[in-house]
Design a protein around this motif. Sequence first.
Motif, PDB file in Angstrom:
ATOM      1  N   ARG A  59       5.369 -11.245  -4.103  1.00  0.00           N
ATOM      2  CA  ARG A  59       5.777 -11.320  -5.514  1.00  0.00           C
ATOM      3  C   ARG A  59       4.747 -12.073  -6.333  1.00  0.00           C
ATOM      4  N   LYS A  60       4.225 -13.171  -5.771  1.00  0.00           N
ATOM      5  CA  LYS A  60       3.174 -13.920  -6.475  1.00  0.00           C
ATOM      6  C   LYS A  60       1.903 -13.070  -6.606  1.00  0.00           C
ATOM      7  N   PHE A  61       1.583 -12.340  -5.566  1.00  0.00           N
ATOM      8  CA  PHE A  61       0.413 -11.453  -5.600  1.00  0.00           C
ATOM      9  C   PHE A  61       0.609 -10.380  -6.670  1.00  0.00           C
ATOM     10  N   TYR A  62       1.801  -9.858  -6.784  1.00  0.00           N
ATOM     11  CA  TYR A  62       2.113  -8.789  -7.739  1.00  0.00           C
ATOM     12  C   TYR A  62       1.902  -9.236  -9.186  1.00  0.00           C
TER      13      TYR A  62
ATOM     14  N   ASN B 279      -1.605  -8.462  -9.839  1.00  0.00           N
ATOM     15  CA  ASN B 279      -2.091  -7.181  -9.325  1.00  0.00           C
ATOM     16  C   ASN B 279      -1.040  -6.091  -9.594  1.00  0.00           C
ATOM     17  N   GLN B 280      -0.769  -5.864 -10.871  1.00  0.00           N
ATOM     18  CA  GLN B 280       0.324  -4.973 -11.228  1.00  0.00           C
ATOM     19  C   GLN B 280      -0.062  -3.490 -11.207  1.00  0.00           C
ATOM     20  N   GLU B 281      -1.260  -3.195 -10.693  1.00  0.00           N
ATOM     21  CA  GLU B 281      -1.577  -1.787 -10.466  1.00  0.00           C
ATOM     22  C   GLU B 281      -0.731  -1.236  -9.307  1.00  0.00           C
TER      23      GLU B 281
ATOM     24  N   VAL C 255       7.837  -2.547  -5.081  1.00  0.00           N
ATOM     25  CA  VAL C 255       8.554  -1.915  -3.983  1.00  0.00           C
ATOM     26  C   VAL C 255       7.574  -1.286  -2.977  1.00  0.00           C
ATOM     27  N   GLU C 256       6.427  -0.796  -3.484  1.00  0.00           N
ATOM     28  CA  GLU C 256       5.411  -0.231  -2.607  1.00  0.00           C
ATOM     29  C   GLU C 256       4.727  -1.324  -1.795  1.00  0.00           C
ATOM     30  N   LEU C 257       4.527  -2.482  -2.401  1.00  0.00           N
ATOM     31  CA  LEU C 257       3.947  -3.601  -1.663  1.00  0.00           C
ATOM     32  C   LEU C 257       4.865  -4.024  -0.517  1.00  0.00           C
ATOM     33  N   TYR C 258       6.166  -4.102  -0.803  1.00  0.00           N
ATOM     34  CA  TYR C 258       7.110  -4.454   0.255  1.00  0.00           C
ATOM     35  C   TYR C 258       7.012  -3.464   1.429  1.00  0.00           C
ATOM     36  N   LYS C 259       6.774  -2.198   1.078  1.00  0.00           N
ATOM     37  CA  LYS C 259       6.775  -1.141   2.078  1.00  0.00           C
ATOM     38  C   LYS C 259       5.436  -1.019   2.807  1.00  0.00           C
ATOM     39  N   ARG C 260       4.324  -1.168   2.068  1.00  0.00           N
ATOM     40  CA  ARG C 260       3.010  -0.806   2.614  1.00  0.00           C
ATOM     41  C   ARG C 260       2.101  -1.981   2.952  1.00  0.00           C
ATOM     42  N   ALA C 261       2.454  -3.193   2.544  1.00  0.00           N
ATOM     43  CA  ALA C 261       1.529  -4.314   2.709  1.00  0.00           C
ATOM     44  C   ALA C 261       1.825  -5.126   3.974  1.00  0.00           C
ATOM     45  N   VAL C 262       0.752  -5.668   4.545  1.00  0.00           N
ATOM     46  CA  VAL C 262       0.860  -6.658   5.621  1.00  0.00           C
ATOM     47  C   VAL C 262       0.360  -7.979   5.068  1.00  0.00           C
TER      48      VAL C 262
END
Length: 543
Positions: free
Chosen positions: A500-503, A506-508, A512-519
């Motif tokens: 969430r802090k990263f988002y 980095n709002q590009e 929800v995609e970060l939750y799904k695709r990020a490590v």
Amino acid sequence: MVLLIALDAKYIHTNLAVRLLKANCDFPVTIKEFTINDRTQQIMESIVSLRPEVIGFSVYIWNVMIVKKLTKAIKDIMKTIIVWGGPEVSYDYEEYIRENPVDYIISGEGEIAFNKLLRFLKEGGDINRIPNLIYREKGKTIATKKELIADLSSLKDPYRLEEFIDDIPHKIQYLELSRGCPFHCSYCLASLDNKIRYFPVSRVIDSIDYLLSVGARTFKFLDRTFNVKETLAGKIIDHIIDLDIKDVSFQFEITGDILSRDFIDKINSRAPRNRIRFEIGIQSTNPETNALVNRHQDIPRLFQTIKYIQEKDVIDLHLDLIAGLPQEDIVSFETTFNKSIRLFPKELQLGVLKLLRGTSLRDEAKRHGYVYNADPPYEIYSSKWLSAIDMQKIVLVERMLNVHYNKGFMNRAIRFVIDNVASPFSLFLALGNYWKESGYAFGGYQLMDVFERFNMFIEHAYPEISGESLSLLKLDYLLYHKQKPKLWWRRLPNRNEILRKFYETNQEYQLVELYKRAVVTTYQNHYLIVVYGESLPVVFHHS
């Protein structure tokens, strides 16, 4: 009919020998190509169904045992003439022809000899006018005059055989600029042919262009020293550099200490990255060892050349070592290994010495106290300088080297660790012992197993560097995968909070995609965030 049989080590290999024989034959020839992994019964059924009058086998150390078995089985059920050729049977041929039901052996180059033999079998004549032929007569072995093919331009092109066009895109294509070797290394069969002969450069270039036009993308030159005549080699390199084709690679065996900087500069300044691969034999850095095997190389110049090649990271570099050469004990080999791996080639091949038939080192086996396998590939078990236990250690190092270094899974971590240990040889040996003591199998492992085991080993054996090693292992592991992988370390409990802090900056990305695709994981003194998507993963460092 005449049938030529190729038994390749792998499907991706192409047997150039049988294609050359067919291309240069005045009689109809059928080729059947198998691998050593094919069932013997399947190969037999294929041969028998064709009812050939003449069968030719291309024989190497990796297939000779199968060829012997097939030859006996064929002779038991068919009246057919069997011919062997190839490097494995070109030397010690008297033993082979005496102990096996083979009718003829062609020793050395066979393109002219095989055609003349077929003509003799069809029309008769003087068999002793056929060069390079071995046969039995009245219980004695007869060997005709040895001849090299002086004019290689007289040989016909082997690449345009219609029946193999569909296979070309899927296999390695083997090419020759020259035959023969100017050096006299006593462990190498190439040293037995010191008369260097060349194919016309224009013909080699024409073959490359044709093979590319029908889909070939991986090439390997068979020349024992491609750069022995740089002016000719340079013309081939110029053509390869200028090719307007992506994803094509060419491999060359190079003698490093005679390679000029101009030759390297040409490639480094003009060639696409990874198009050209050099295989350079170091073998040993022990001067006494090199002298005993008639290998005269300038080690300081060789190492300088290797470092110069690597400066631009354009040429893929593959280095070779041989364990078990005379005068090289375990301490000396450790030195050779450590010096070589600290050059950080893309691949370091560690091979155990093979006492090949025909080599002078095999003839000197008793002098050096060699105990070796009587069956191919003739690897040594021990010598005056290396005990059987020493050889087992070296083989264990080789296994660990192949898993952790040569596969390129963990380049950042392995380089960091090698740079921070006293002896890379001792590192790999201890790692191998760790695998054995832990009961890990040397085959059938998963990629994440390799990373997790390596991390546990470093934590135990080198705790002072384990933190940085773990960070680099994580980065290597995450970047090796194109899609989000299963992790071998514990997930952070505050992962979503970090995202969430990263988002916020980095709002590009959609949250929800970060939750799904990020490590998200710890990395050095901050966080590492790797986002997977349709393209390559994107890496962010987040404090």
